[in-house]
Design a protein around this motif. Structure first.
Motif, PDB file in Angstrom:
ATOM      1  N   LYS A  65      13.997  21.826 -20.806  1.00 44.45           N
ATOM      2  CA  LYS A  65      12.810  22.550 -20.331  1.00 44.45           C
ATOM      3  C   LYS A  65      12.985  24.005 -20.745  1.00 44.45           C
ATOM      4  O   LYS A  65      14.035  24.603 -20.493  1.00 44.45           O
ATOM      5  CB  LYS A  65      12.689  22.456 -18.807  1.00 44.45           C
ATOM      6  CG  LYS A  65      12.255  21.097 -18.294  1.00 44.45           C
ATOM      7  CD  LYS A  65      12.068  21.166 -16.795  1.00 44.45           C
ATOM      8  CE  LYS A  65      11.722  19.804 -16.218  1.00 44.45           C
ATOM      9  NZ  LYS A  65      11.631  19.863 -14.746  1.00 44.45           N
ATOM     10  N   THR A  67      11.680  26.678 -19.603  1.00 49.05           N
ATOM     11  CA  THR A  67      11.630  27.701 -18.543  1.00 49.05           C
ATOM     12  C   THR A  67      12.589  27.445 -17.383  1.00 49.05           C
ATOM     13  O   THR A  67      12.728  28.289 -16.498  1.00 49.05           O
ATOM     14  CB  THR A  67      10.200  27.793 -17.969  1.00 49.05           C
ATOM     15  OG1 THR A  67       9.816  26.491 -17.489  1.00 49.05           O
ATOM     16  CG2 THR A  67       9.200  28.261 -19.022  1.00 49.05           C
ATOM     17  N   SER A  68      13.249  26.297 -17.354  1.00 49.65           N
ATOM     18  CA  SER A  68      14.143  26.014 -16.219  1.00 49.65           C
ATOM     19  C   SER A  68      15.189  24.975 -16.589  1.00 49.65           C
ATOM     20  O   SER A  68      15.099  24.325 -17.632  1.00 49.65           O
ATOM     21  CB  SER A  68      13.336  25.512 -15.016  1.00 49.65           C
ATOM     22  OG  SER A  68      12.805  24.223 -15.288  1.00 49.65           O
ATOM     23  N   GLU A 106      16.356  19.613  -5.399  1.00 46.34           N
ATOM     24  CA  GLU A 106      15.693  20.517  -6.352  1.00 46.34           C
ATOM     25  C   GLU A 106      15.039  21.747  -5.717  1.00 46.34           C
ATOM     26  O   GLU A 106      15.137  22.846  -6.270  1.00 46.34           O
ATOM     27  CB  GLU A 106      14.644  19.752  -7.175  1.00 46.34           C
ATOM     28  CG  GLU A 106      15.239  19.020  -8.355  1.00 46.34           C
ATOM     29  CD  GLU A 106      14.194  18.305  -9.187  1.00 46.34           C
ATOM     30  OE1 GLU A 106      14.330  18.269 -10.414  1.00 46.34           O
ATOM     31  OE2 GLU A 106      13.217  17.772  -8.598  1.00 46.34           O
ATOM     32  N   GLN A 111      16.440  26.812 -10.435  1.00 41.23           N
ATOM     33  CA  GLN A 111      16.464  26.197 -11.771  1.00 41.23           C
ATOM     34  C   GLN A 111      16.005  27.171 -12.863  1.00 41.23           C
ATOM     35  O   GLN A 111      16.437  27.064 -14.016  1.00 41.23           O
ATOM     36  CB  GLN A 111      15.557  24.959 -11.790  1.00 41.23           C
ATOM     37  CG  GLN A 111      16.074  23.816 -10.949  1.00 41.23           C
ATOM     38  CD  GLN A 111      15.005  22.765 -10.705  1.00 41.23           C
ATOM     39  OE1 GLN A 111      14.457  22.658  -9.620  1.00 41.23           O
ATOM     40  NE2 GLN A 111      14.703  21.994 -11.723  1.00 41.23           N
ATOM     41  N   GLU A 112      15.143  28.130 -12.474  1.00 44.80           N
ATOM     42  CA  GLU A 112      14.595  29.068 -13.464  1.00 44.80           C
ATOM     43  C   GLU A 112      15.666  30.006 -14.029  1.00 44.80           C
ATOM     44  O   GLU A 112      15.454  30.656 -15.051  1.00 44.80           O
ATOM     45  CB  GLU A 112      13.440  29.878 -12.863  1.00 44.80           C
ATOM     46  CG  GLU A 112      13.802  30.798 -11.715  1.00 44.80           C
ATOM     47  CD  GLU A 112      13.813  30.127 -10.337  1.00 44.80           C
ATOM     48  OE1 GLU A 112      13.776  30.860  -9.337  1.00 44.80           O
ATOM     49  OE2 GLU A 112      13.876  28.875 -10.273  1.00 44.80           O
ATOM     50  N   TYR A 113      16.826  30.071 -13.384  1.00 43.94           N
ATOM     51  CA  TYR A 113      17.908  30.932 -13.890  1.00 43.94           C
ATOM     52  C   TYR A 113      18.568  30.364 -15.146  1.00 43.94           C
ATOM     53  O   TYR A 113      19.267  31.089 -15.852  1.00 43.94           O
ATOM     54  CB  TYR A 113      18.997  31.107 -12.815  1.00 43.94           C
ATOM     55  CG  TYR A 113      18.634  31.990 -11.647  1.00 43.94           C
ATOM     56  CD1 TYR A 113      17.329  32.448 -11.451  1.00 43.94           C
ATOM     57  CD2 TYR A 113      19.597  32.370 -10.721  1.00 43.94           C
ATOM     58  CE1 TYR A 113      17.009  33.248 -10.360  1.00 43.94           C
ATOM     59  CE2 TYR A 113      19.283  33.179  -9.623  1.00 43.94           C
ATOM     60  CZ  TYR A 113      17.983  33.605  -9.453  1.00 43.94           C
ATOM     61  OH  TYR A 113      17.667  34.397  -8.377  1.00 43.94           O
ATOM     62  N   PRO A 115      17.294  28.259 -18.112  1.00 45.24           N
ATOM     63  CA  PRO A 115      16.402  27.504 -19.005  1.00 45.24           C
ATOM     64  C   PRO A 115      17.188  26.751 -20.083  1.00 45.24           C
ATOM     65  O   PRO A 115      18.277  27.175 -20.470  1.00 45.24           O
ATOM     66  CB  PRO A 115      15.510  28.583 -19.621  1.00 45.24           C
ATOM     67  CG  PRO A 115      16.225  29.863 -19.421  1.00 45.24           C
ATOM     68  CD  PRO A 115      17.056  29.709 -18.197  1.00 45.24           C
TER      69      PRO A 115
END
Length: 243
Positions: A65, A67-68, A106, A111-113, A115
């Motif tokens: 992904k 972005t994450s 989740e 998670q965005e940290y 990618p």
């Protein structure tokens, strides 16, 4: 297995617990050297080990992904974990438990940290005694923290059920097999529910009461999770000071 005549007598369950008591818990953090984070978790007769790897590169790459991070959770029951030998490998139940357990964790992972990377969680049930999905979530949450994965909070999980027309917390094997309802719940310490499933039937009032019982159990487990993590890292710091 023969069904017991009564699962609760004079307000006491077959294993000696009151209706709102959880089973004994034993936690050991950092049990696997090759994992980024790990945890051994005993919950009554359940014996579960969780290992976390990552953040690391995603293979195959098309699963990335942009972005994450991708969180992957694999729940597996060892073939020797139950009385009748289980067939090795994934089955429909383990795939379903893996999915709902991943979804329970989740919401607290940043998670965005990370990618284009993967966070892999492996949960292996070494001995099963009802409530393996909640034991697995508890162990995985600690293993994530041990791996240094940035999280909003820990996640704690516990089940509530109905046995002999009585609501009980943290069902044992007989209660799970012969009870009237089973409702596993996972939540954060501030009360946000990340997993809620139900098998069986509860009235609206029983559901509300059961939810409060489960919250009490989850908060108790959350305290034990925090204590186990603090004990590991305080002992590491003491070791560094002594050096």
């Amino acid at each position: 297995m023969v069904k017991p005549e009564k699962l609760i007598e004079n307000g006491i369950r077959l294993d000696g617990r009151k209706p709102d008591e959880i089973r004994p818990i034993k936690i050991k953090v950092g049990v696997l050297n090759r994992a980024d984070g790990s945890c051994y978790f005993e919950f009554g007769g359940n014996k579960v080990i969780a290992a976390v790897y990552g953040p690391r590169e995603v293979h195959p790459r098309h699963q990335q992904k942009s972005t994450s991070a991708v969180v992957r959770y694999r729940y597996n029951m060892a073939s020797f974990s139950v009385e009748e030998r289980k067939r090795p490998g994934p089955d429909r139940r383990s795939i379903e438990v893996s999915k709902v357990s991943r979804e329970a964790l989740e919401p607290v992972i940043f998670q965005e940290y990370f990618p284009r990377s993967a966070i892999d969680i492996f949960v292996e049930v070494l001995q099963a005694d009802a409530g393996t999905r909640t034991a697995g979530i508890n162990a995985a949450s600690i293993a994530l923290a041990d791996a240094g994965i940035p999280m909003k909070s820990l996640v704690s999980a516990c089940a509530v059920g109905k046995v002999d027309d009585t609501l009980v917390l943290d069902l044992n094997k007989d209660e799970d097999n012969y009870g009237q309802a089973d409702m596993p719940i996972a939540m954060t310490p501030d009360g946000k529910i990340t997993l809620l499933q139900m098998d069986g039937h509860l009235t609206r009032d029983e559901f509300r009461e059961g939810l409060e019982m489960a919250k009490k159990g989850c908060l108790e487990i959350a305290q034990l999770q925090r204590t186990a993590l603090m004990e590991k890292y305080s002992s590491l710091m003491e070791g560094e000071v002594n050096e």
